[in-house]
Write a protein that holds these residues in place. Structure first.
Motif, PDB file in Angstrom:
ATOM      1  N   MET A  15       4.199   5.489  -5.559  1.00  0.00           N
ATOM      2  CA  MET A  15       4.319   5.447  -7.017  1.00  0.00           C
ATOM      3  C   MET A  15       3.176   6.171  -7.734  1.00  0.00           C
ATOM      4  SD  MET A  15       7.087   4.125  -7.706  1.00  0.00           S
ATOM      5  CE  MET A  15       8.295   2.853  -7.552  1.00  0.00           C
ATOM      6  N   ASN A  16       2.005   6.194  -7.113  1.00  0.00           N
ATOM      7  CA  ASN A  16       0.844   6.797  -7.768  1.00  0.00           C
ATOM      8  C   ASN A  16       0.686   8.279  -7.478  1.00  0.00           C
ATOM      9  OD1 ASN A  16       0.096   4.443  -9.091  1.00  0.00           O
ATOM     10  ND2 ASN A  16      -1.014   3.716  -7.309  1.00  0.00           N
ATOM     11  N   GLY A  17       1.619   8.846  -6.775  1.00  0.00           N
ATOM     12  CA  GLY A  17       1.661  10.288  -6.650  1.00  0.00           C
ATOM     13  C   GLY A  17       0.810  10.905  -5.567  1.00  0.00           C
TER      14      GLY A  17
ATOM     15  N   GLU B 145       0.836  -1.207   0.000  1.00  0.00           N
ATOM     16  CA  GLU B 145       0.000   0.000   0.000  1.00  0.00           C
ATOM     17  C   GLU B 145       0.870   1.257   0.000  1.00  0.00           C
ATOM     18  OE1 GLU B 145      -2.775  -0.026   3.256  1.00  0.00           O
ATOM     19  OE2 GLU B 145      -3.766  -1.835   2.521  1.00  0.00           O
TER      20      GLU B 145
ATOM     21  N   SER C 180       6.298   7.534   2.191  1.00  0.00           N
ATOM     22  CA  SER C 180       5.326   7.319   1.116  1.00  0.00           C
ATOM     23  C   SER C 180       4.402   8.522   0.925  1.00  0.00           C
ATOM     24  CB  SER C 180       4.496   6.064   1.397  1.00  0.00           C
ATOM     25  OG  SER C 180       3.618   6.244   2.492  1.00  0.00           O
TER      26      SER C 180
ATOM     27  N   ASN D 194       2.371   1.680  -3.423  1.00  0.00           N
ATOM     28  CA  ASN D 194       1.366   2.216  -4.357  1.00  0.00           C
ATOM     29  C   ASN D 194       1.127   3.699  -4.132  1.00  0.00           C
ATOM     30  OD1 ASN D 194       0.977  -0.226  -5.669  1.00  0.00           O
ATOM     31  ND2 ASN D 194      -0.662  -0.862  -4.301  1.00  0.00           N
ATOM     32  N   ARG D 195       1.032   4.090  -2.878  1.00  0.00           N
ATOM     33  CA  ARG D 195       0.829   5.518  -2.570  1.00  0.00           C
ATOM     34  C   ARG D 195       2.011   6.324  -3.112  1.00  0.00           C
ATOM     35  NH1 ARG D 195      -1.072   5.412   2.362  1.00  0.00           N
ATOM     36  NH2 ARG D 195       0.889   4.788   3.294  1.00  0.00           N
TER      37      ARG D 195
END
Length: 126
Positions: A27-29, A21, A90, A24-25
């Motif tokens: 990498m997804n900006g 998670e 993150s 993802n946070r």
């Protein structure tokens, strides 16, 4: 109460999910937005570190009891510190991508190693 091996695998799998998670946070900006520390970061940090605290307790007991060949108490301590860094980093845009991914892989490696070693020694999939 569940066996030690079941608890360590359970907490390890939870931390793997949290680890992903955070990746993802990162990498997804989401980290590029203005982050409200007390509304976003602190609750997430506290929830994950509570699981990490339980995992550490079980992992240390497991290492002392089972004496796995390639997993040591120092790795458990380092993994806790890495998890804490991953959670915090993150959320923020000035985080170094290489450092973040290295921390993520390090946490994943230790958790996967513990799960694998536990399942191998018990010849059971949890």
């Amino acid at each position: 109460m569940k066996k030690l091996e079941e608890r360590i695998v359970y907490y390890s799998k939870q931390l793997l999910l949290y680890n992903d998670e955070c990746l993802n946070r990162f990498m997804n900006g989401m980290k590029k937005e203005d982050v409200l520390f007390f509304e976003q970061v602190k609750p997430e940090f506290e929830a994950i570190t509570e699981v990490a605290r339980k995992w550490k307790e079980e992992a240390v007991n497991w290492v002392k009891e089972k004496k796995p060949k390639y997993i040591h108490e120092l790795q458990i301590d380092s993994t806790i510190q890495n998890i804490e860094q991953i959670i915090l980093q993150s959320f923020y845009k000035d985080t170094n991508k290489q450092r973040f991914t290295n921390l993520h892989h390090s946490v994943q490696y230790v958790l996967d190693s513990i799960i694998s070693e536990t399942e191998k020694s018990n010849k059971v999939n949890f």
